[in-house]
Design a protein around this motif. Structure first.
Motif, mmCIF file in Angstrom:
data_model
loop_
_atom_site.group_PDB
_atom_site.id
_atom_site.type_symbol
_atom_site.label_atom_id
_atom_site.label_comp_id
_atom_site.label_asym_id
_atom_site.label_seq_id
_atom_site.Cartn_x
_atom_site.Cartn_y
_atom_site.Cartn_z
ATOM 1 N N ASP A 154 0.817 -1.209 0.000
ATOM 2 C CA ASP A 154 0.000 0.000 0.000
ATOM 3 C C ASP A 154 0.856 1.267 0.000
ATOM 4 N N GLY A 155 1.931 1.255 -0.799
ATOM 5 C CA GLY A 155 2.785 2.415 -0.950
ATOM 6 C C GLY A 155 3.794 2.648 0.162
ATOM 7 N N ILE A 156 3.916 1.684 1.080
ATOM 8 C CA ILE A 156 4.840 1.809 2.207
ATOM 9 C C ILE A 156 5.836 0.655 2.164
ATOM 10 N N PRO A 157 7.153 0.944 2.233
ATOM 11 C CA PRO A 157 8.139 -0.143 2.320
ATOM 12 C C PRO A 157 8.061 -0.765 3.726
ATOM 13 N N VAL A 158 7.470 -1.945 3.812
ATOM 14 C CA VAL A 158 7.160 -2.543 5.111
ATOM 15 C C VAL A 158 8.180 -3.566 5.600
ATOM 16 N N ALA A 159 9.006 -4.087 4.714
ATOM 17 C CA ALA A 159 9.974 -5.111 5.127
ATOM 18 C C ALA A 159 11.137 -5.156 4.148
ATOM 19 N N CYS A 160 12.268 -5.658 4.647
ATOM 20 C CA CYS A 160 13.460 -5.827 3.824
ATOM 21 C C CYS A 160 14.150 -7.123 4.249
ATOM 22 N N GLU A 161 14.813 -7.757 3.304
ATOM 23 C CA GLU A 161 15.517 -9.011 3.580
ATOM 24 C C GLU A 161 16.889 -8.795 4.212
ATOM 25 N N CYS A 162 17.332 -7.554 4.368
ATOM 26 C CA CYS A 162 18.677 -7.295 4.885
ATOM 27 C C CYS A 162 18.798 -7.661 6.365
ATOM 28 N N PRO A 163 20.011 -7.950 6.819
ATOM 29 C CA PRO A 163 20.219 -8.310 8.227
ATOM 30 C C PRO A 163 19.805 -7.204 9.204
ATOM 31 N N ALA A 164 20.016 -5.951 8.851
ATOM 32 C CA ALA A 164 19.682 -4.849 9.753
ATOM 33 C C ALA A 164 18.183 -4.749 9.999
ATOM 34 N N ASP A 165 17.384 -4.999 8.979
ATOM 35 C CA ASP A 165 15.936 -4.910 9.148
ATOM 36 C C ASP A 165 15.431 -6.006 10.075
ATOM 37 N N ALA A 166 16.099 -7.145 10.048
ATOM 38 C CA ALA A 166 15.716 -8.244 10.943
ATOM 39 C C ALA A 166 16.205 -7.997 12.370
ATOM 40 N N LYS A 167 17.345 -7.359 12.504
ATOM 41 C CA LYS A 167 17.975 -7.188 13.825
ATOM 42 C C LYS A 167 17.395 -6.027 14.626
ATOM 43 N N TYR A 168 17.088 -4.932 13.963
ATOM 44 C CA TYR A 168 16.639 -3.730 14.663
ATOM 45 C C TYR A 168 15.151 -3.491 14.463
ATOM 46 N N SER A 169 14.539 -2.787 15.394
ATOM 47 C CA SER A 169 13.101 -2.526 15.301
ATOM 48 C C SER A 169 12.786 -1.367 14.357
ATOM 49 N N SER A 170 13.768 -0.542 14.050
ATOM 50 C CA SER A 170 13.529 0.589 13.154
ATOM 51 C C SER A 170 13.805 0.186 11.698
ATOM 52 N N ALA A 171 13.328 1.019 10.784
ATOM 53 C CA ALA A 171 13.479 0.732 9.356
ATOM 54 C C ALA A 171 14.943 0.812 8.937
ATOM 55 N N CYS A 172 15.346 -0.092 8.064
ATOM 56 C CA CYS A 172 16.717 -0.121 7.548
ATOM 57 C C CYS A 172 16.910 0.932 6.454
ATOM 58 N N LYS A 173 18.162 1.136 6.048
ATOM 59 C CA LYS A 173 18.479 2.141 5.026
ATOM 60 C C LYS A 173 17.874 1.790 3.673
ATOM 61 N N TYR A 174 17.664 0.502 3.405
ATOM 62 C CA TYR A 174 17.078 0.100 2.130
ATOM 63 C C TYR A 174 15.605 0.505 2.063
ATOM 64 N N ARG A 175 14.879 0.284 3.156
ATOM 65 C CA ARG A 175 13.472 0.706 3.204
ATOM 66 C C ARG A 175 13.363 2.221 3.121
ATOM 67 N N VAL A 176 14.244 2.926 3.825
ATOM 68 C CA VAL A 176 14.223 4.388 3.791
ATOM 69 C C VAL A 176 14.583 4.884 2.388
ATOM 70 N N ALA A 177 15.561 4.247 1.759
ATOM 71 C CA ALA A 177 15.967 4.648 0.402
ATOM 72 C C ALA A 177 14.794 4.542 -0.566
ATOM 73 N N VAL A 178 13.987 3.528 -0.411
ATOM 74 C CA VAL A 178 12.799 3.378 -1.259
ATOM 75 C C VAL A 178 11.749 4.424 -0.881
ATOM 76 N N ALA A 179 11.527 4.626 0.411
ATOM 77 C CA ALA A 179 10.481 5.541 0.881
ATOM 78 C C ALA A 179 10.711 6.982 0.446
ATOM 79 N N ILE A 180 11.961 7.396 0.341
ATOM 80 C CA ILE A 180 12.235 8.795 -0.006
ATOM 81 C C ILE A 180 12.270 9.030 -1.510
ATOM 82 N N ARG A 181 12.056 7.999 -2.265
ATOM 83 C CA ARG A 181 12.039 8.108 -3.726
ATOM 84 C C ARG A 181 10.643 7.766 -4.245
ATOM 85 N N THR A 182 9.774 8.761 -4.278
ATOM 86 C CA THR A 182 8.379 8.577 -4.659
ATOM 87 C C THR A 182 8.210 7.903 -6.020
ATOM 88 N N PRO A 183 9.025 8.225 -7.030
ATOM 89 C CA PRO A 183 8.848 7.524 -8.317
ATOM 90 C C PRO A 183 9.017 6.006 -8.194
#
Length: 134
Positions: free
Chosen positions: A53-82
């Motif tokens: 629904d237009g939100i990067p909700v999960a990533c396969e990277c180790p950081a996304d699994a380890k930490y409760s906050s969003a990883c840099k990959y999810r943020v990289a997608v979220a800040i690029r609307t196109p």
């Protein structure tokens, strides 16, 4: 469309890295494949980010699994609307699966004529080759 970034809990450090690291993006089934080309071995730093629904909700990277906050990959997608817009067009409304677009969309051959009543197939409608009948 709401700003996807506002839905993510993340750190300032992660946001900065999501902005300056050299990422490559590719739309794929259910989201976006992100490759971090800032690493010496980019292929070893390639992860699938699931977009819902237009939100990067999960990533396969180790950081996304380890930490409760969003990883840099999810943020990289979220800040690029196109990217989010492109990921949204990959969704199939009838619950089917996205098929490889390969060269099939490039040809004029399709199954539209078998549908009757002038209705186009999904691929022809999606790519703008044909419109819905009035």
């Amino acid at each position: 469309m709401t700003n996807a970034f506002t839905h993510l809990d993340t750190t300032r450090r992660v946001v900065k890295r999501a902005q300056y690291e050299a990422f490559e993006f590719e739309c794929c089934d259910g989201g976006i494949r992100v490759r971090n080309c800032s690493h010496a071995e980019p292929a070893e730093h390639e992860y699938h980010v699931t977009v819902d629904d237009g939100i990067p909700v999960a990533c396969e990277c180790p950081a996304d699994a380890k930490y409760s906050s969003a990883c840099k990959y999810r943020v990289a997608v979220a800040i690029r609307t196109p990217l989010l817009d492109a990921a949204a067009t990959q969704a199939v409304a009838d619950g089917g699966t996205v098929v490889s677009d390969g060269d099939a969309a490039e040809t004029d051959e399709c199954d539209c004529t078998d549908l009757g009543d002038g209705f186009p197939c999904w691929e022809c409608y999606r790519t703008g080759k044909r419109t819905l009948p009035e």
